[in-house]
Every structure is written in C-alpha cells, then in structure tokens.
Design a protein around this motif. Structure first.
Motif, PDB file in Angstrom:
ATOM      1  N   THR A  53     -31.603 -20.307  22.962  1.00  0.00           N
ATOM      2  CA  THR A  53     -31.133 -21.649  23.329  1.00  0.00           C
ATOM      3  C   THR A  53     -29.730 -21.620  23.921  1.00  0.00           C
ATOM      4  N   GLY A  54     -28.829 -20.854  23.309  1.00  0.00           N
ATOM      5  CA  GLY A  54     -27.460 -20.777  23.818  1.00  0.00           C
ATOM      6  C   GLY A  54     -27.388 -20.146  25.194  1.00  0.00           C
ATOM      7  N   GLN A  55     -28.149 -19.080  25.397  1.00  0.00           N
ATOM      8  CA  GLN A  55     -28.145 -18.434  26.705  1.00  0.00           C
ATOM      9  C   GLN A  55     -28.751 -19.329  27.777  1.00  0.00           C
ATOM     10  N   ALA A  56     -29.816 -20.054  27.431  1.00  0.00           N
ATOM     11  CA  ALA A  56     -30.418 -20.975  28.399  1.00  0.00           C
ATOM     12  C   ALA A  56     -29.432 -22.064  28.810  1.00  0.00           C
ATOM     13  N   LEU A  57     -28.633 -22.538  27.869  1.00  0.00           N
ATOM     14  CA  LEU A  57     -27.618 -23.547  28.199  1.00  0.00           C
ATOM     15  C   LEU A  57     -26.568 -22.981  29.142  1.00  0.00           C
ATOM     16  N   LEU A  58     -26.146 -21.737  28.915  1.00  0.00           N
ATOM     17  CA  LEU A  58     -25.172 -21.109  29.804  1.00  0.00           C
ATOM     18  C   LEU A  58     -25.733 -20.951  31.217  1.00  0.00           C
ATOM     19  N   VAL A  59     -27.005 -20.574  31.313  1.00  0.00           N
ATOM     20  CA  VAL A  59     -27.628 -20.429  32.628  1.00  0.00           C
ATOM     21  C   VAL A  59     -27.695 -21.780  33.343  1.00  0.00           C
ATOM     22  N   LYS A  60     -28.055 -22.834  32.622  1.00  0.00           N
ATOM     23  CA  LYS A  60     -28.126 -24.161  33.232  1.00  0.00           C
ATOM     24  C   LYS A  60     -26.750 -24.634  33.699  1.00  0.00           C
ATOM     25  N   ARG A  61     -25.721 -24.352  32.913  1.00  0.00           N
ATOM     26  CA  ARG A  61     -24.374 -24.739  33.321  1.00  0.00           C
ATOM     27  C   ARG A  61     -23.953 -23.987  34.574  1.00  0.00           C
ATOM     28  N   GLU A  62     -24.263 -22.714  34.641  1.00  0.00           N
ATOM     29  CA  GLU A  62     -23.885 -21.918  35.813  1.00  0.00           C
ATOM     30  C   GLU A  62     -24.637 -22.389  37.057  1.00  0.00           C
ATOM     31  N   LEU A  63     -25.933 -22.697  36.903  1.00  0.00           N
ATOM     32  CA  LEU A  63     -26.700 -23.208  38.033  1.00  0.00           C
ATOM     33  C   LEU A  63     -26.187 -24.581  38.472  1.00  0.00           C
ATOM     34  N   LEU A  64     -25.773 -25.403  37.514  1.00  0.00           N
ATOM     35  CA  LEU A  64     -25.237 -26.724  37.858  1.00  0.00           C
ATOM     36  C   LEU A  64     -23.934 -26.597  38.637  1.00  0.00           C
ATOM     37  N   ASP A 137     -28.527 -31.513  31.844  1.00  0.00           N
ATOM     38  CA  ASP A 137     -29.734 -31.948  32.553  1.00  0.00           C
ATOM     39  C   ASP A 137     -29.529 -33.285  33.253  1.00  0.00           C
ATOM     40  N   ARG A 138     -28.808 -34.204  32.614  1.00  0.00           N
ATOM     41  CA  ARG A 138     -28.542 -35.490  33.264  1.00  0.00           C
ATOM     42  C   ARG A 138     -27.729 -35.311  34.536  1.00  0.00           C
ATOM     43  N   MET A 139     -26.735 -34.445  34.488  1.00  0.00           N
ATOM     44  CA  MET A 139     -25.937 -34.190  35.682  1.00  0.00           C
ATOM     45  C   MET A 139     -26.776 -33.519  36.774  1.00  0.00           C
ATOM     46  N   HIS A 140     -27.665 -32.620  36.349  1.00  0.00           N
ATOM     47  CA  HIS A 140     -28.538 -31.949  37.311  1.00  0.00           C
ATOM     48  C   HIS A 140     -29.472 -32.958  37.983  1.00  0.00           C
ATOM     49  N   TRP A 141     -30.028 -33.882  37.190  1.00  0.00           N
ATOM     50  CA  TRP A 141     -30.906 -34.906  37.759  1.00  0.00           C
ATOM     51  C   TRP A 141     -30.121 -35.846  38.673  1.00  0.00           C
ATOM     52  N   HIS A 189     -33.856 -27.336  57.538  1.00  0.00           N
ATOM     53  CA  HIS A 189     -34.493 -26.970  56.271  1.00  0.00           C
ATOM     54  C   HIS A 189     -34.161 -25.533  55.864  1.00  0.00           C
ATOM     55  N   VAL A 190     -33.868 -24.689  56.838  1.00  0.00           N
ATOM     56  CA  VAL A 190     -33.465 -23.316  56.510  1.00  0.00           C
ATOM     57  C   VAL A 190     -32.170 -23.322  55.700  1.00  0.00           C
ATOM     58  N   PHE A 191     -31.211 -24.111  56.135  1.00  0.00           N
ATOM     59  CA  PHE A 191     -29.958 -24.226  55.384  1.00  0.00           C
ATOM     60  C   PHE A 191     -30.177 -24.950  54.055  1.00  0.00           C
ATOM     61  N   THR A 192     -31.124 -25.882  54.034  1.00  0.00           N
ATOM     62  CA  THR A 192     -31.435 -26.566  52.780  1.00  0.00           C
ATOM     63  C   THR A 192     -31.958 -25.586  51.743  1.00  0.00           C
ATOM     64  N   LEU A 193     -32.825 -24.679  52.153  1.00  0.00           N
ATOM     65  CA  LEU A 193     -33.363 -23.687  51.222  1.00  0.00           C
ATOM     66  C   LEU A 193     -32.273 -22.781  50.677  1.00  0.00           C
ATOM     67  N   LEU A 194     -31.336 -22.410  51.532  1.00  0.00           N
ATOM     68  CA  LEU A 194     -30.276 -21.487  51.101  1.00  0.00           C
ATOM     69  C   LEU A 194     -29.212 -22.193  50.257  1.00  0.00           C
ATOM     70  N   LEU A 195     -28.843 -23.394  50.651  1.00  0.00           N
ATOM     71  CA  LEU A 195     -27.757 -24.082  49.959  1.00  0.00           C
ATOM     72  C   LEU A 195     -28.206 -24.693  48.639  1.00  0.00           C
ATOM     73  N   LEU A 196     -29.433 -25.180  48.571  1.00  0.00           N
ATOM     74  CA  LEU A 196     -29.917 -25.839  47.356  1.00  0.00           C
ATOM     75  C   LEU A 196     -30.746 -24.910  46.486  1.00  0.00           C
ATOM     76  N   ALA A 197     -30.544 -23.606  46.629  1.00  0.00           N
ATOM     77  CA  ALA A 197     -31.316 -22.633  45.853  1.00  0.00           C
ATOM     78  C   ALA A 197     -31.163 -22.789  44.346  1.00  0.00           C
ATOM     79  N   PRO A 198     -29.992 -23.205  43.792  1.00  0.00           N
ATOM     80  CA  PRO A 198     -29.903 -23.327  42.329  1.00  0.00           C
ATOM     81  C   PRO A 198     -30.779 -24.419  41.733  1.00  0.00           C
ATOM     82  N   SER A 199     -31.362 -25.310  42.522  1.00  0.00           N
ATOM     83  CA  SER A 199     -32.138 -26.422  41.978  1.00  0.00           C
ATOM     84  C   SER A 199     -33.455 -26.543  42.734  1.00  0.00           C
ATOM     85  N   LEU A 200     -34.547 -26.261  42.045  1.00  0.00           N
ATOM     86  CA  LEU A 200     -35.861 -26.397  42.666  1.00  0.00           C
ATOM     87  C   LEU A 200     -36.213 -27.865  42.860  1.00  0.00           C
TER      88      LEU A 200
END
Length: 340
Positions: A53-64, A137-141, A189-200
């Motif tokens: 759980t702690g590691q998953a939170l760190l990964v989400k923060r880094e992706l955000l 998650d709220r910030m990501h959404w 869309h090519v730049f969209t794929l590269l720039l928005l890679a942290p969020s599917l």
C-alpha cells in the motif's frame, strides 16, 4: 394446550443443515479463483503486482507530479493551435451567431482552461507529504477532467469552420477549414501520447472526447464522398488507443522499477551502516583487553629472567600486536565506508 408454530426460518434450517458450511466453501472457492487469476496476471502487470500500500501511494504521487508538469506543456498545444486558427482559419461568417463563435472558442481555451491548469499545477505542488491515496486520486481525476474537457472544447471549434467541399464526389477542401483542424488534431495526438503518458485515463479521455465533435461534424461528409478516408481515420484513432495503453503501462512500470531500485539502495545503505556500526563497536570492545594484555606481556618480558619463557612471551606479544593491527585496519575500513 401448547401450540407450536413452525416458522419459515426453522423450516429452512431443518431442510438445509449445511447451508452455512456451503456458504463458507463458496467464499473460499471464489477467493482461490481470484488468487489464481491474480497469479496469472502477475507477469503482465510486472513489478506493479509486488507493491504494497505504501509503495503504491508513492508511485501514484510520482505519476501525479509527472502528469502535472507534462499537462502544462500539453496545454500549449491547443493554446497555440487556437491562436493559429483564430488568425488563419476559414470561419463561417453567416448567420450572425457564428460571428462571435471563434472568439468564444478561443476564450474558453485561454481564459478558462489555461488558468485552471495553472491552479491545478500549484495545488499539486502544494500537496502535503502526508496526503492519503484518496487525495492523490482526486487530484489525478481533476487533471483528467481538465484535459478531457479541453480536448472536447478544442474539437467543438470545428463546428465554426467551413466544412470540406467535394462536389460530385471530387475536389478537395480549401483554406484552413474543418478538415485541416482534424488533420492537426491527429498529428497532435502523437504529442498527447508522449506528454500524457503518466495518466491512462487522461490520455484516453483526450483521444475519445476530441473525436466526438469531428465525428458529428464530418462523419457524414466523409462517408458520402471519402469512405476510405473515414475508415483510415477510424483505424488510426483505434491504434492511438492501443499505443496509449502501452505507453502508459510502460511509464508506470518504469516508475515502479525506479521506486524499487531506490528502496533497495536505501536498504543496502542502511544495512551497510548497521554492519559498520556493529563492527566498530565489536572492534572497540576488543581493543581494550588486547591493549591491556599487550602492556602486561611487555611488562613481563622486561622483568622476567632469561629463560625459555622469554621466547614464548615475545611470540605472544607479536600476536597481540598483529591482532591490534587487524582491528585498527577494520576500524579504518568502516570509517572509509561510512564517510567519516
């Protein structure tokens, strides 16, 4: 006279004496099935499956954090594109309600989307370290909602542009019209794929919602005059969906691997520090009796009569000196490893 009323619950209990056992068995079976499915999916999930759980939170923060930085860069695409189309676009000038369409469209991007992106970026940077997974998650959404709504508003601008004209099934479009903005969107869309890679969710939302206005405004025209082109554009958009999934998963796996390497490095450094501290403590404890023993042997060697014990005492003194040298060398190595 005593009366006995047989209730529905009593009847069910008598008819199904093993109901509770059967329920527990079904729950256990479903749990085993879920575990087997998770084991089968583990090779596809990669290192994500090994996170707690702690590691998953760190990964989400880094992706955000990565998403907030890249989303600001991505926002420059519709802003610059809207400026280009405001100046050189072939806008519909009749009826009267279309005269102000382009200014409202540009204001929606520059006056609403851009300030919201700056606000969310500042809020993401100021996110406290102790924030839980729900806050992340709220910030990501929030970022995903802003990106998808911006993409939708970008596509809405195509309704104010002159549609392509293929008279009698021939000809081509002219000026920077509706088909041009569709082509620019597909290229972007090519730049969209590269720039928005942290969020599917942000990437798929941007691809899907930006395609809705073009589908409503151009699908009929393309299907009538250029059906092959419509099929090609549809296949291209579907391909972007699969590429987006692959890039986003690769970005997540890279973040997970980096986290695992950082934690492994910190654990190795902590283990080395504990080892050095232990060796230093043991060496310090051994030096005191050895020093005392060496002094005592030196004293006896100077005051003993010349007998055969003098040679033995000399050998013992040399051994004690060698042991002190090894302990001192061990202490020096520990100091070098610890940086002191």
């Amino acid at each position: 006279m005593a009366f006995y009323t047989r209730t529905r619950g009593d009847a069910d209990t008598r008819e199904k004496p093993g109901a509770s056992t059967s329920t527990r068995a079904s729950k256990l079976a479903s749990k085993i099935v879920r575990h087997k499915i998770a084991e089968l999916l583990k090779p596809f999930r990669g290192p994500v499956a090994t996170l707690n759980t702690g590691q998953a939170l760190l990964v989400k923060r880094e992706l955000l954090k990565s998403l907030s930085r890249r989303a600001v860069y991505w926002m420059a695409l519709p802003l610059l594109g809207s400026s280009l189309w405001l100046e050189f676009g072939s806008w519909i000038k009749t009826p009267d309600n279309y005269r102000w369409f382009r200014f409202i469209w540009v204001f929606g991007l520059w006056g609403v989307a851009a300030p919201l992106a700056i606000y969310l970026f500042k809020k993401t940077i100021a996110l406290p370290v102790q924030a839980d997974v729900n806050a992340v998650d709220r910030m990501h959404w929030a970022w995903a909602a802003l990106i998808t709504s911006t993409s939708l508003w970008w596509g809405v601008g195509s309704f104010g542009l002159i549609p392509p004209t293929w008279p009698n099934g021939h000809g081509y479009y002219y000026g920077l019209g509706r088909y041009n903005i569709l082509e620019l969107t597909l290229i972007s869309h090519v730049f969209t794929l590269l720039l928005l890679a942290p969020s599917l969710r942000a990437t798929l939302g941007s691809l899907l919602l930006s395609a809705i206005p073009f589908t409503l405004g151009m699908a009929g025209i393309l299907f009538t005059y250029r059906p092959v082109m419509l099929y090609w554009l549809t296949i291209q958009l579907i391909g972007y969906f699969f590429i987006a999934w692959f890039i986003c998963e690769d970005q997540k796996h890279a973040c997970v691997k980096e986290l695992i390497l950082v934690e492994a490095r910190s654990q190795a450094e902590a283990a080395a520090a504990e080892k050095n501290q232990f060796v230093a403590a043991i060496s310090h404890d051994l030096r005191q009796p050895l020093t005392t023993l060496g002094l005592k042997l030196n004293y006896i060697e100077r005051h003993i009569e010349p007998t055969h014990l003098a040679g033995d005492l000399s050998v013992a003194q040399r051994q004690v000196d060698a042991m002190e040298g090894m302990i001192n060398g061990t202490l020096d190595i520990c100091r070098l490893e610890s940086g002191t």
